[in-house]
Design a protein around this motif. Structure first.
Motif, PDB file in Angstrom:
ATOM      1  N   MET A   1       0.847  -1.200   0.000  1.00  0.00           N
ATOM      2  CA  MET A   1       0.000   0.000   0.000  1.00  0.00           C
ATOM      3  C   MET A   1       0.869   1.232   0.000  1.00  0.00           C
ATOM      4  SD  MET A   1      -2.757   1.384   2.675  1.00  0.00           S
ATOM      5  CE  MET A   1      -1.633   1.760   3.960  1.00  0.00           C
ATOM      6  N   TYR A   2       0.301   2.285  -0.448  1.00  0.00           N
ATOM      7  CA  TYR A   2       1.057   3.511  -0.570  1.00  0.00           C
ATOM      8  C   TYR A   2       0.376   4.633   0.196  1.00  0.00           C
ATOM      9  CZ  TYR A   2       3.174   1.023  -4.501  1.00  0.00           C
ATOM     10  OH  TYR A   2       3.812   0.126  -5.308  1.00  0.00           O
ATOM     11  N   ALA A   3      -0.233   4.328   1.328  1.00  0.00           N
ATOM     12  CA  ALA A   3      -0.901   5.388   2.083  1.00  0.00           C
ATOM     13  C   ALA A   3      -0.037   5.755   3.281  1.00  0.00           C
ATOM     14  CB  ALA A   3      -2.273   4.930   2.522  1.00  0.00           C
ATOM     15  N   GLN A   4       0.257   7.035   3.392  1.00  0.00           N
ATOM     16  CA  GLN A   4       1.059   7.505   4.526  1.00  0.00           C
ATOM     17  C   GLN A   4       0.291   8.606   5.229  1.00  0.00           C
ATOM     18  OE1 GLN A   4       4.058   8.744   1.854  1.00  0.00           O
ATOM     19  NE2 GLN A   4       5.541   7.216   2.535  1.00  0.00           N
ATOM     20  N   MET A   5       0.270   8.555   6.538  1.00  0.00           N
ATOM     21  CA  MET A   5      -0.305   9.635   7.338  1.00  0.00           C
ATOM     22  C   MET A   5      -1.723   9.999   6.893  1.00  0.00           C
ATOM     23  SD  MET A   5       3.020  12.030   7.809  1.00  0.00           S
ATOM     24  CE  MET A   5       2.292  12.760   9.263  1.00  0.00           C
ATOM     25  N   VAL A   6      -2.533   8.987   6.669  1.00  0.00           N
ATOM     26  CA  VAL A   6      -3.922   9.256   6.301  1.00  0.00           C
ATOM     27  C   VAL A   6      -4.658   9.707   7.550  1.00  0.00           C
ATOM     28  CG1 VAL A   6      -6.055   8.244   5.460  1.00  0.00           C
ATOM     29  CG2 VAL A   6      -3.874   7.566   4.457  1.00  0.00           C
ATOM     30  N   LYS A   7      -5.255  10.881   7.463  1.00  0.00           N
ATOM     31  CA  LYS A   7      -5.949  11.451   8.610  1.00  0.00           C
ATOM     32  C   LYS A   7      -7.233  10.665   8.823  1.00  0.00           C
ATOM     33  CE  LYS A   7      -7.963  15.904   9.973  1.00  0.00           C
ATOM     34  NZ  LYS A   7      -9.345  15.480   9.920  1.00  0.00           N
ATOM     35  N   SER A   8      -7.514  10.266  10.057  1.00  0.00           N
ATOM     36  CA  SER A   8      -8.788   9.589  10.307  1.00  0.00           C
ATOM     37  C   SER A   8      -9.694  10.530  11.085  1.00  0.00           C
ATOM     38  CB  SER A   8      -8.569   8.281  11.056  1.00  0.00           C
ATOM     39  OG  SER A   8      -8.106   8.548  12.353  1.00  0.00           O
ATOM     40  N   ASP A   9     -10.997  10.328  10.943  1.00  0.00           N
ATOM     41  CA  ASP A   9     -11.981  11.155  11.633  1.00  0.00           C
ATOM     42  C   ASP A   9     -12.623  10.319  12.719  1.00  0.00           C
ATOM     43  OD1 ASP A   9     -12.332  13.758  10.016  1.00  0.00           O
ATOM     44  OD2 ASP A   9     -12.256  12.179   8.503  1.00  0.00           O
ATOM     45  N   PRO A  10     -12.080  10.345  13.938  1.00  0.00           N
ATOM     46  CA  PRO A  10     -12.639   9.497  14.970  1.00  0.00           C
ATOM     47  C   PRO A  10     -14.042   9.962  15.342  1.00  0.00           C
ATOM     48  CG  PRO A  10     -10.920  10.909  15.872  1.00  0.00           C
ATOM     49  CD  PRO A  10     -10.985  11.187  14.413  1.00  0.00           C
ATOM     50  N   THR A  11     -14.832   9.028  15.811  1.00  0.00           N
ATOM     51  CA  THR A  11     -16.181   9.347  16.267  1.00  0.00           C
ATOM     52  C   THR A  11     -16.077  10.181  17.537  1.00  0.00           C
ATOM     53  OG1 THR A  11     -16.735   7.196  15.427  1.00  0.00           O
ATOM     54  CG2 THR A  11     -18.377   8.274  16.801  1.00  0.00           C
ATOM     55  N   GLU A  12     -16.842  11.256  17.581  1.00  0.00           N
ATOM     56  CA  GLU A  12     -16.788  12.156  18.746  1.00  0.00           C
ATOM     57  C   GLU A  12     -17.785  11.692  19.811  1.00  0.00           C
ATOM     58  OE1 GLU A  12     -15.469  15.829  18.473  1.00  0.00           O
ATOM     59  OE2 GLU A  12     -14.176  15.020  16.892  1.00  0.00           O
ATOM     60  N   GLY A  13     -17.404  11.853  21.046  1.00  0.00           N
ATOM     61  CA  GLY A  13     -18.323  11.586  22.155  1.00  0.00           C
ATOM     62  C   GLY A  13     -18.700  10.116  22.284  1.00  0.00           C
ATOM     63  N   GLU A  14     -19.776   9.868  23.003  1.00  0.00           N
ATOM     64  CA  GLU A  14     -20.256   8.503  23.215  1.00  0.00           C
ATOM     65  C   GLU A  14     -20.749   7.930  21.898  1.00  0.00           C
ATOM     66  OE1 GLU A  14     -20.863   6.212  26.036  1.00  0.00           O
ATOM     67  OE2 GLU A  14     -19.086   7.430  26.450  1.00  0.00           O
ATOM     68  N   PRO A  15     -20.359   6.696  21.571  1.00  0.00           N
ATOM     69  CA  PRO A  15     -20.868   6.130  20.321  1.00  0.00           C
ATOM     70  C   PRO A  15     -22.388   5.910  20.379  1.00  0.00           C
ATOM     71  CG  PRO A  15     -19.497   4.529  21.526  1.00  0.00           C
ATOM     72  CD  PRO A  15     -19.415   5.814  22.275  1.00  0.00           C
ATOM     73  N   THR A  16     -23.053   6.195  19.288  1.00  0.00           N
ATOM     74  CA  THR A  16     -24.504   5.977  19.200  1.00  0.00           C
ATOM     75  C   THR A  16     -24.747   4.472  19.052  1.00  0.00           C
ATOM     76  OG1 THR A  16     -24.459   6.054  16.799  1.00  0.00           O
ATOM     77  CG2 THR A  16     -24.751   8.159  17.936  1.00  0.00           C
ATOM     78  N   PRO A  17     -25.983   4.022  19.235  1.00  0.00           N
ATOM     79  CA  PRO A  17     -26.277   2.592  19.045  1.00  0.00           C
ATOM     80  C   PRO A  17     -25.889   2.112  17.642  1.00  0.00           C
ATOM     81  CG  PRO A  17     -28.138   3.705  20.080  1.00  0.00           C
ATOM     82  CD  PRO A  17     -27.155   4.763  19.725  1.00  0.00           C
ATOM     83  N   GLU A  18     -26.120   2.951  16.641  1.00  0.00           N
ATOM     84  CA  GLU A  18     -25.739   2.579  15.269  1.00  0.00           C
ATOM     85  C   GLU A  18     -24.239   2.350  15.148  1.00  0.00           C
ATOM     86  OE1 GLU A  18     -27.327   5.930  13.182  1.00  0.00           O
ATOM     87  OE2 GLU A  18     -28.385   4.660  11.737  1.00  0.00           O
ATOM     88  N   GLU A  19     -23.486   3.276  15.740  1.00  0.00           N
ATOM     89  CA  GLU A  19     -22.025   3.157  15.683  1.00  0.00           C
ATOM     90  C   GLU A  19     -21.543   1.915  16.426  1.00  0.00           C
ATOM     91  OE1 GLU A  19     -21.124   7.943  15.287  1.00  0.00           O
ATOM     92  OE2 GLU A  19     -20.993   6.972  17.243  1.00  0.00           O
ATOM     93  N   GLN A  20     -22.220   1.635  17.533  1.00  0.00           N
ATOM     94  CA  GLN A  20     -21.825   0.445  18.297  1.00  0.00           C
ATOM     95  C   GLN A  20     -22.087  -0.821  17.489  1.00  0.00           C
ATOM     96  OE1 GLN A  20     -23.775   0.533  22.108  1.00  0.00           O
ATOM     97  NE2 GLN A  20     -22.583   2.298  22.802  1.00  0.00           N
TER      98      GLN A  20
END
Lengths: 330, 268
Positions: A1-20
């Motif tokens: 793979m050729y991906a370096q330092m890919v910024k991720s967008d973490p989920t903010e706050g408490e995860p919702t039921p959908e996210e869980q």
């Protein structure tokens, strides 16, 4: 793979039921498919990562394309041409995988050209002798495979399937690269000198392909939870060094690192960190070939506009003619 | 060795009386494929769309593969132990036998596409006829190459039609490309003086017949592409079969042959 330092967008706050529920599916090893619900951060992170990988395949055609017209035999010319063609094919699979996340190839291309998206730092280094065709296959494809093999198990279905196809071809490329190195290392004194010089120049940049050290890698945790990233940068770099050093010894070449030594206690090679200052300069656009690489892509895009427009215009005319014929026939 | 037994009993291609002419003719075909394949490979990573990058590389690969087969056969016919690589990498421009059309620079995709179409429209009927050759070796390679070239023609013909009948700009570029290349196109169908004996022996096709099919494909395609066939002669620029080339071939060979020339005898 050729991906370096890919910024991720973490989920903010408490995860919702959908996210869980989403995370539970990933933890259970299920694949996420295009039409299914996914967190926005997951989608965006994947677009950045797959896009960067696709761009790397496309820009990655250039340093090797540089030697197609100078390949030393008809067979070598065909092998190299076929290899670079495979890379264009990989770009195509990956842009298609990104399209399933709602971003078009043209949008991604514009972002590459504007500098909003990156490609792997490795392709900003020049290919100066024929031995570089060996070194790129052996080291650059070799490093890419370290990352791509685990990504065959990544959580996003289309990405995982693209990786499975890509891995088959990449390991073939890596063997071809090694075969070139072998010929050079066993060849005339001049050829051997070229082989050593290629290793000297590509070793550090190849180690940088895995991205910064884990302690400085800020985006890993979330991506690893989502199974977008399967191993840490340092794990993969170590694995690469452990596999590559014996190959260099087999070739009779010297890895350019005075600190390189087998560590019996760890069961791994110790090695020097690559020059991270150089890495960040290359990412900023100050590598030896950044300008040429982007210029080449920009020129291809600009000068190809009339061609793409011509084909689209013809397709529209034909559709209109067919519609006209259909109406006339009624 | 002069007077040695015929190395390929039963294949008239290897008859001593045909040797020089057959070698020259095979170099013409092999060099044409090699030089055009080389030119196409220059597009690598620079085409207007990813699909074109892939397709151009495909055609280049096919042509270089054909060149390898034709030049290897030329070397066998010559009987001096020269391989396809020796012929490709160690001859100078005077010894190259390709038509001038294929050595012209790529310029834009209009020139590249039009040149490809002009070549393919000749290449396919030529290979078709050659697959009926009295020489089993020639016929066998021609039959193999023909399948790939049928795809080349389908693709280049389709692109000429679509770009000719596309936008005003794509139409104008295609027309300009056609006019630029026209004086070189006719050389494809020009026989060299030595060819007559080969034609008579049924080894290679009569170019008059190939030319008729070529003209038909051209007329039909240009009409559909809304392009105008230029009025001037199509065969004014020629000389490839005599080794008299344009200024461009020397530079192409300097690049292509660099490693073999700089490191004689090395293996790669």
């Amino acid at each position: 793979m050729y991906a370096q330092m890919v910024k991720s967008d973490p989920t903010e706050g408490e995860p919702t039921p959908e996210e869980q529920a989403f995370q539970a599916r990933i933890d259970a090893g299920e694949k996420i498919e295009p039409k299914e619900w996914m967190p926005e951060g997951y989608r965006k992170t994947l677009i950045r990562q797959i896009g960067q990988h696709a761009h790397s395949e496309i820009v990655g055609q250039l340093p090797e394309g540089n030697w197609i017209t100078r390949a030393p035999t008809l067979e070598r010319k065909q092998i190299l041409l076929a290899k670079v063609q495979d890379e264009a094919g990989h770009g195509l699979y990956l842009y298609s995988a990104a399209e399933t996340l709602g971003v078009s190839r043209d949008e991604l291309t514009e972002k590459l050209l504007s500098g909003a998206m990156k490609y792997s730092s490795i392709f900003n280094y020049p290919t100066l002798t024929w031995a570089d065709m060996g070194a790129v296959g052996w080291l650059v494809d070799g490093a890419a495979i370290m990352n791509q093999v685990p990504l065959q198990r990544t959580s996003y279905g289309p990405y995982s399937r693209a990786m499975i196809r890509i891995c088959k071809e990449e390991s073939f490329h890596q063997r071809q690269g090694f075969a070139i190195m072998m010929k050079m290392a066993q060849g005339t004194p001049e050829q051997k000198e070229m082989a050593q010089d290629a290793l000297d120049r590509f070793w550090g940049p190849a180690l940088m392909m895995f991205g910064p050290s884990d302690k400085d890698s800020v985006h890993s945790a979330q991506s690893m939870r989502w199974k977008i990233k399967m191993n840490t940068n340092d794990e993969l770099r170590q694995k690469f060094v452990d596999e590559t050093v014996p190959q260099a010894e087999f070739l009779g070449l010297t890895v350019p690192d005075a600190n390189l030594a087998w560590n019996e206690a760890r069961g791994h090679y110790d090695f020097s960190e690559p020059d991270w200052e150089e890495f960040f300069e290359v990412l900023k656009g100050n590598g030896p070939c950044n300008q040429e690489r982007l210029e080449a892509r920009q020129t291809a895009w600009d000068e190809g506009a009339w061609f793409r427009d011509g084909l689209s215009a013809y397709a529209e005319k034909r559709a209109a003619r067919r519609a006209g014929q259909a109406t006339a026939a009624e | 060795m002069a007077g040695a037994a015929d190395p390929r009993p039963g294949d008239p291609l290897f008859a001593p009386e045909h040797r020089d002419a057959a070698f020259d003719w095979l170099c013409g075909l092999g060099d044409g494929a090699l030089i055009l394949g080389h030119r196409l490979s220059e597009w690598c990573g620079k085409a207007p769309a990813l699909e074109e990058d892939i397709a151009l590389a495909n055609v280049a690969l096919d042509l270089i593969g054909h060149a390898e087969m034709w030049l290897a056969l030329a070397g066998e016919v010559e009987g001096q132990g020269r391989s396809a690589d020796d012929l490709a990498y160690l001859r100078d421009a005077l010894r190259f036998r390709n038509p001038l059309l294929v050595e012209l620079p790529n310029r834009d995709m209009a020139v590249t596409t039009m040149r490809q179409f002009l070549f393919d429209a000749w290449h396919l009927p030529m290979l078709h006829a050659l697959s009926e050759s009295a020489s089993p070796r020639l016929a066998e390679i021609a039959a193999k190459a023909r399948k790939e070239v049928a795809y080349h023609l389908e693709r280049s013909q389709d692109l000429v039609i679509r770009l000719g009948d596309g936008t005003e700009e794509s139409h104008a570029r295609m027309q300009t490309a056609l006019e630029r290349l026209w004086p070189y196109a006719g050389e494809l169908c020009q026989p060299a003086p030595g060819d007559a004996a080969l034609v008579e022996a049924g080894l290679v096709p009569d170019m008059a017949a190939v030319s008729a099919t070529w003209q038909e494909i051209l007329d039909e395609t240009l009409r559909e592409a809304t392009l105008e066939r230029p009025e001037g002669r199509a065969d004014v620029q020629n000389g490839g079969r005599k080794g008299r080339h344009s200024e461009h071939l020397g530079f192409l060979l300097a690049e292509m042959q660099f490693l073999q020339r700089a490191y004689p005898g090395a293996e790669w």
